[in-house]
Design a protein around this motif. Structure first.
Motif, PDB file in Angstrom:
ATOM      1  N   PHE A 126     -23.836  -0.091 -22.300  1.00 13.14           N
ATOM      2  CA  PHE A 126     -23.892   1.352 -22.510  1.00 13.14           C
ATOM      3  C   PHE A 126     -25.334   1.833 -22.369  1.00 13.14           C
ATOM      4  CE2 PHE A 126     -20.022  -0.004 -24.524  1.00 13.14           C
ATOM      5  CZ  PHE A 126     -19.127   1.032 -24.312  1.00 13.14           C
ATOM      6  N   VAL A 127     -25.487   3.110 -22.079  1.00 13.01           N
ATOM      7  CA  VAL A 127     -26.812   3.728 -21.998  1.00 13.01           C
ATOM      8  C   VAL A 127     -26.796   4.964 -22.883  1.00 13.01           C
ATOM      9  CG1 VAL A 127     -28.533   4.836 -20.524  1.00 13.01           C
ATOM     10  CG2 VAL A 127     -27.196   2.909 -19.637  1.00 13.01           C
ATOM     11  N   HIS A 128     -27.734   5.023 -23.832  1.00  9.88           N
ATOM     12  CA  HIS A 128     -27.833   6.206 -24.694  1.00  9.88           C
ATOM     13  C   HIS A 128     -28.747   7.226 -24.025  1.00  9.88           C
ATOM     14  CE1 HIS A 128     -27.741   8.644 -28.299  1.00  9.88           C
ATOM     15  NE2 HIS A 128     -29.050   8.785 -28.178  1.00  9.88           N
ATOM     16  N   LEU A 129     -28.253   8.441 -23.836  1.00  5.19           N
ATOM     17  CA  LEU A 129     -29.016   9.491 -23.168  1.00  5.19           C
ATOM     18  C   LEU A 129     -29.750  10.340 -24.207  1.00  5.19           C
ATOM     19  CD1 LEU A 129     -26.315  10.673 -20.587  1.00  5.19           C
ATOM     20  CD2 LEU A 129     -28.138   8.991 -20.253  1.00  5.19           C
ATOM     21  N   PRO A 130     -31.074  10.547 -24.016  1.00  6.64           N
ATOM     22  CA  PRO A 130     -31.810  11.400 -24.959  1.00  6.64           C
ATOM     23  C   PRO A 130     -31.403  12.860 -24.831  1.00  6.64           C
ATOM     24  CG  PRO A 130     -33.193  10.816 -23.087  1.00  6.64           C
ATOM     25  CD  PRO A 130     -31.932  10.023 -22.941  1.00  6.64           C
ATOM     26  N   ASN A 131     -30.952  13.247 -23.639  1.00  6.79           N
ATOM     27  CA  ASN A 131     -30.444  14.589 -23.375  1.00  6.79           C
ATOM     28  C   ASN A 131     -29.626  14.521 -22.091  1.00  6.79           C
ATOM     29  OD1 ASN A 131     -32.214  14.905 -21.052  1.00  6.79           O
ATOM     30  ND2 ASN A 131     -33.868  15.208 -22.538  1.00  6.79           N
ATOM     31  N   LEU A 132     -29.133  15.660 -21.660  1.00 11.19           N
ATOM     32  CA  LEU A 132     -28.290  15.681 -20.464  1.00 11.19           C
ATOM     33  C   LEU A 132     -29.023  16.279 -19.269  1.00 11.19           C
ATOM     34  CD1 LEU A 132     -24.908  16.733 -22.115  1.00 11.19           C
ATOM     35  CD2 LEU A 132     -25.605  14.469 -21.319  1.00 11.19           C
ATOM     36  N   HIS A 133     -30.352  16.247 -19.311  1.00  5.97           N
ATOM     37  CA  HIS A 133     -31.140  16.828 -18.227  1.00  5.97           C
ATOM     38  C   HIS A 133     -31.828  15.756 -17.384  1.00  5.97           C
ATOM     39  CE1 HIS A 133     -30.315  20.655 -20.070  1.00  5.97           C
ATOM     40  NE2 HIS A 133     -30.843  20.252 -21.204  1.00  5.97           N
ATOM     41  N   LEU A 134     -31.461  14.504 -17.568  1.00  3.83           N
ATOM     42  CA  LEU A 134     -32.003  13.438 -16.728  1.00  3.83           C
ATOM     43  C   LEU A 134     -31.496  13.613 -15.299  1.00  3.83           C
ATOM     44  CD1 LEU A 134     -31.532  10.400 -19.124  1.00  3.83           C
ATOM     45  CD2 LEU A 134     -33.678  11.514 -18.532  1.00  3.83           C
ATOM     46  N   ASP A 135     -32.338  13.237 -14.347  1.00  4.74           N
ATOM     47  CA  ASP A 135     -32.016  13.444 -12.936  1.00  4.74           C
ATOM     48  C   ASP A 135     -31.210  12.265 -12.391  1.00  4.74           C
ATOM     49  OD1 ASP A 135     -31.861  14.172 -10.322  1.00  4.74           O
ATOM     50  OD2 ASP A 135     -34.005  13.980  -9.882  1.00  4.74           O
ATOM     51  N   PHE A 136     -29.891  12.463 -12.273  1.00  2.00           N
ATOM     52  CA  PHE A 136     -29.022  11.432 -11.717  1.00  2.00           C
ATOM     53  C   PHE A 136     -28.890  11.556 -10.195  1.00  2.00           C
ATOM     54  CE2 PHE A 136     -27.818  11.100 -16.112  1.00  2.00           C
ATOM     55  CZ  PHE A 136     -27.371   9.806 -16.275  1.00  2.00           C
ATOM     56  N   SER A 137     -29.518  12.591  -9.604  1.00  2.00           N
ATOM     57  CA  SER A 137     -29.324  12.838  -8.179  1.00  2.00           C
ATOM     58  C   SER A 137     -30.000  11.787  -7.303  1.00  2.00           C
ATOM     59  CB  SER A 137     -29.857  14.232  -7.810  1.00  2.00           C
ATOM     60  OG  SER A 137     -31.271  14.301  -7.998  1.00  2.00           O
ATOM     61  N   ARG A 138     -31.008  11.103  -7.837  1.00  2.00           N
ATOM     62  CA  ARG A 138     -31.769  10.130  -7.045  1.00  2.00           C
ATOM     63  C   ARG A 138     -31.261   8.709  -7.208  1.00  2.00           C
ATOM     64  NH1 ARG A 138     -37.548  11.895  -5.891  1.00  2.00           N
ATOM     65  NH2 ARG A 138     -37.546  14.124  -6.231  1.00  2.00           N
ATOM     66  N   VAL A 139     -30.225   8.524  -8.011  1.00  2.00           N
ATOM     67  CA  VAL A 139     -29.709   7.175  -8.232  1.00  2.00           C
ATOM     68  C   VAL A 139     -28.228   7.131  -7.887  1.00  2.00           C
ATOM     69  CG1 VAL A 139     -31.374   6.640 -10.034  1.00  2.00           C
ATOM     70  CG2 VAL A 139     -29.193   7.659 -10.667  1.00  2.00           C
ATOM     71  N   GLY A 140     -27.746   5.955  -7.567  1.00  2.00           N
ATOM     72  CA  GLY A 140     -26.312   5.792  -7.356  1.00  2.00           C
ATOM     73  C   GLY A 140     -25.633   5.504  -8.672  1.00  2.00           C
ATOM     74  N   VAL A 141     -24.539   4.789  -8.613  1.00  2.00           N
ATOM     75  CA  VAL A 141     -23.825   4.410  -9.835  1.00  2.00           C
ATOM     76  C   VAL A 141     -24.618   3.313 -10.534  1.00  2.00           C
ATOM     77  CG1 VAL A 141     -21.710   3.417 -10.752  1.00  2.00           C
ATOM     78  CG2 VAL A 141     -21.595   5.041  -8.857  1.00  2.00           C
ATOM     79  N   LEU A 142     -24.985   3.554 -11.790  1.00  2.00           N
ATOM     80  CA  LEU A 142     -25.823   2.603 -12.523  1.00  2.00           C
ATOM     81  C   LEU A 142     -25.044   1.357 -12.940  1.00  2.00           C
ATOM     82  CD1 LEU A 142     -27.861   5.020 -14.834  1.00  2.00           C
ATOM     83  CD2 LEU A 142     -28.489   4.104 -12.596  1.00  2.00           C
ATOM     84  N   GLY A 143     -23.738   1.472 -13.076  1.00  2.00           N
ATOM     85  CA  GLY A 143     -22.928   0.308 -13.436  1.00  2.00           C
ATOM     86  C   GLY A 143     -22.654   0.166 -14.915  1.00  2.00           C
ATOM     87  N   ALA A 144     -23.084   1.124 -15.729  1.00  2.00           N
ATOM     88  CA  ALA A 144     -22.851   1.048 -17.173  1.00  2.00           C
ATOM     89  C   ALA A 144     -21.388   1.332 -17.502  1.00  2.00           C
ATOM     90  CB  ALA A 144     -23.747   2.029 -17.910  1.00  2.00           C
ATOM     91  N   THR A 145     -20.905   0.695 -18.567  1.00  3.70           N
ATOM     92  CA  THR A 145     -19.541   0.954 -19.024  1.00  3.70           C
ATOM     93  C   THR A 145     -19.400   2.389 -19.502  1.00  3.70           C
ATOM     94  OG1 THR A 145     -19.406  -1.347 -19.759  1.00  3.70           O
ATOM     95  CG2 THR A 145     -17.730   0.167 -20.591  1.00  3.70           C
ATOM     96  N   GLY A 146     -20.421   2.887 -20.194  1.00  2.00           N
ATOM     97  CA  GLY A 146     -20.353   4.239 -20.722  1.00  2.00           C
ATOM     98  C   GLY A 146     -21.722   4.797 -21.042  1.00  2.00           C
ATOM     99  N   PHE A 147     -21.759   6.097 -21.291  1.00  2.83           N
ATOM    100  CA  PHE A 147     -22.984   6.787 -21.679  1.00  2.83           C
ATOM    101  C   PHE A 147     -22.746   7.447 -23.033  1.00  2.83           C
ATOM    102  CE2 PHE A 147     -23.286   6.371 -17.153  1.00  2.83           C
ATOM    103  CZ  PHE A 147     -24.631   6.107 -16.928  1.00  2.83           C
ATOM    104  N   THR A 148     -23.702   7.286 -23.938  1.00  3.25           N
ATOM    105  CA  THR A 148     -23.557   7.834 -25.285  1.00  3.25           C
ATOM    106  C   THR A 148     -24.527   8.986 -25.496  1.00  3.25           C
ATOM    107  OG1 THR A 148     -25.197   6.404 -26.356  1.00  3.25           O
ATOM    108  CG2 THR A 148     -22.976   5.512 -26.088  1.00  3.25           C
ATOM    109  N   LEU A 149     -24.126   9.899 -26.344  1.00  3.26           N
ATOM    110  CA  LEU A 149     -24.932  11.085 -26.654  1.00  3.26           C
ATOM    111  C   LEU A 149     -24.678  11.460 -28.100  1.00  3.26           C
ATOM    112  CD1 LEU A 149     -26.709  13.415 -25.275  1.00  3.26           C
ATOM    113  CD2 LEU A 149     -24.566  14.696 -25.213  1.00  3.26           C
ATOM    114  N   ALA A 150     -25.718  11.876 -28.790  1.00  2.00           N
ATOM    115  CA  ALA A 150     -25.553  12.354 -30.167  1.00  2.00           C
ATOM    116  C   ALA A 150     -25.151  13.822 -30.135  1.00  2.00           C
ATOM    117  CB  ALA A 150     -26.845  12.174 -30.949  1.00  2.00           C
TER     118      ALA A 150
END
Length: 414
Positions: free
Chosen positions: A302-326
């Protein structure tokens, strides 16, 4: 590159003013900073070493974005060497300043032509002096093996005789599709820094080593939780934090992955490393490599996201099972809070859909929030509404929520 935003980072200031860097030289300091640049910079950005520091030339012409990223890099470096809250704006002003490609060329002994091109074979000189991070550290194999043995000892000590210094708690996580508690999040109940030494100042990355030790102790605690679940004849996943500090340096990353490999397969099958510590403007490219390394040992991550403004446009599929957010803690009316949560959940779900991953939200306080998240497709939900953290994983019971005619929401456990 002439005209692109350019910043100079003065590492000589750090060498002269940070007590823990006594006896270090420029090359050793740059080696310590390299992994942090790898995380912060995009593939198009470039950096060059100079006599008293290094230059970063940003690929984007956006001056404001370049300034913000430069300040983020500077803050990260200062936090790494000074510690949280132990540096001032004056320190930042000394370390990082706006520069230019012309100044970079002068420092590298180049002559720029009228169009900004370097002359007299200077292109070759630039290529030779481009500061590219080393893939292997300079420490000997004996040092690396000794470090791995130390981590193994820490893991087994936590597994067999948990530390009295740091307590770990297991938070139940509810699967909205199965309407059941199917996993637990293992986290230290208080900062775990006191459980290990601060690291050897003689090695290149003392704080990274200390962080890695904390992550290994956490891994031992999570394995204890899995063992407890299996012993009672139950099945549940346990996620455990691994900090970007550990994953950013090859020595600590390899040692952590090697520790995963050593864990009994019966327990490893239910362990899920959760990447934490990403900054708000983090470059996500290295995360894909980290996840690939983790997935070679265990299928869950899993990858915990500090916020939802990270730039995913420059990366493909990271391969994580899930993304967590508070879930955001907002003041105001209930409707305003639910609206903000709905917006966040929608953005998280879009990221997860593009990443072929499941959406997870923690810190959910009310049944209304839970039902809203469930309706929006958030799969895993944790927080006070599900259950309080405990020293050992609780039962994996079914838990259903329903809304009655009077709009009251009730929970039924079985």
């Amino acid at each position: 590159m002439v005209g692109n935003p350019t910043y100079f980072f003065d590492t000589s200031f750090l060498l002269a003013n940070v007590a823990s860097l006594a006896g270090w030289n420029q090359s050793r300091l740059e080696a310590a900073i390299d992994p942090r640049l790898d995380t912060a910079l995009s593939r198009a950005d470039v950096h060059f070493s100079a006599e008293n520091g290094f230059y970063v030339v940003f690929a984007s012409p956006n001056v404001t974005a370049a300034h913000d990223k430069a300040m983020t890099i500077c803050a990260d470096i200062l936090r790494h060497f000074y510690g949280d809250g132990k540096y001032s704006p004056e320190h930042a002003a000394k370390v990082c300043r706006l520069s230019s490609v012309q100044s970079l060329a002068e420092d590298l002994g180049l002559t720029l032509g009228p169009t900004g091109t370097n002359q007299a074979g200077a292109a070759a000189a630039v290529v030779e002096r481009v500061h590219t991070p080393a893939t292997e550290e300079t420490e000997g194999e004996d040092d690396k093996e000794a470090f791995k043995r130390e981590l193994t000892d820490l893991f087994h000590a936590q597994l067999n005789a948990p530390s009295d210094i740091t307590k770990f708690l297991f938070t139940p996580c509810w699967d909205s599709k199965k309407e059941q508690i199917t996993s637990f999040a293992c986290d230290a109940s208080a900062p775990a820094a006191d459980a290990v030494t601060n690291g050897d100042s003689k090695v290149a990355f003392p704080q990274a080593e200390a962080r890695c030790k904390i992550d290994i102790i956490s891994l031992g605690a999570a394995t204890t939780g899995v063992r407890h679940i299996i012993a009672r004849g139950d099945v549940a996943l346990v996620s455990v934090p691994v900090h970007v500090e550990t994953l950013s340096w090859a020595k600590t990353r390899n040692a952590y992955l090697d520790m995963l490999r050593q864990i009994d397969a019966r327990f490893l099958a239910f362990l899920a490393p959760r990447v934490v510590g990403l900054d708000a403007g983090a470059n996500l490219n290295p995360v894909a490599q980290w996840i690939a390394g983790i997935r070679r040992r265990t299928r869950w991550s899993f990858v915990h996201l500090p916020n939802l403004h990270l730039d995913f446009s420059r990366v493909g599929v990271l391969g994580a099972t899930g993304f967590t957010l508070a879930a955001p803690s907002l003041s105001g009316s209930k409707q305003a809070r639910l609206k903000a949560l709905s917006d966040e959940a929608g953005r998280l779900k879009r990221i997860c859909s593009a990443q072929n991953a499941i959406a997870c939200v923690n810190n959910v306080a009310s049944s209304q929030e839970l039902l809203q998240l469930s309706c929006q497709g958030v799969r895993i939900i944790a927080g006070p509404v599900i259950g309080r953290p405990a020293e050992l994983p609780g039962p994996t019971q079914r838990l259903s929520f329903s809304e009655g005619p009077d709009q009251a929401i009730t929970a039924a456990a079985s």
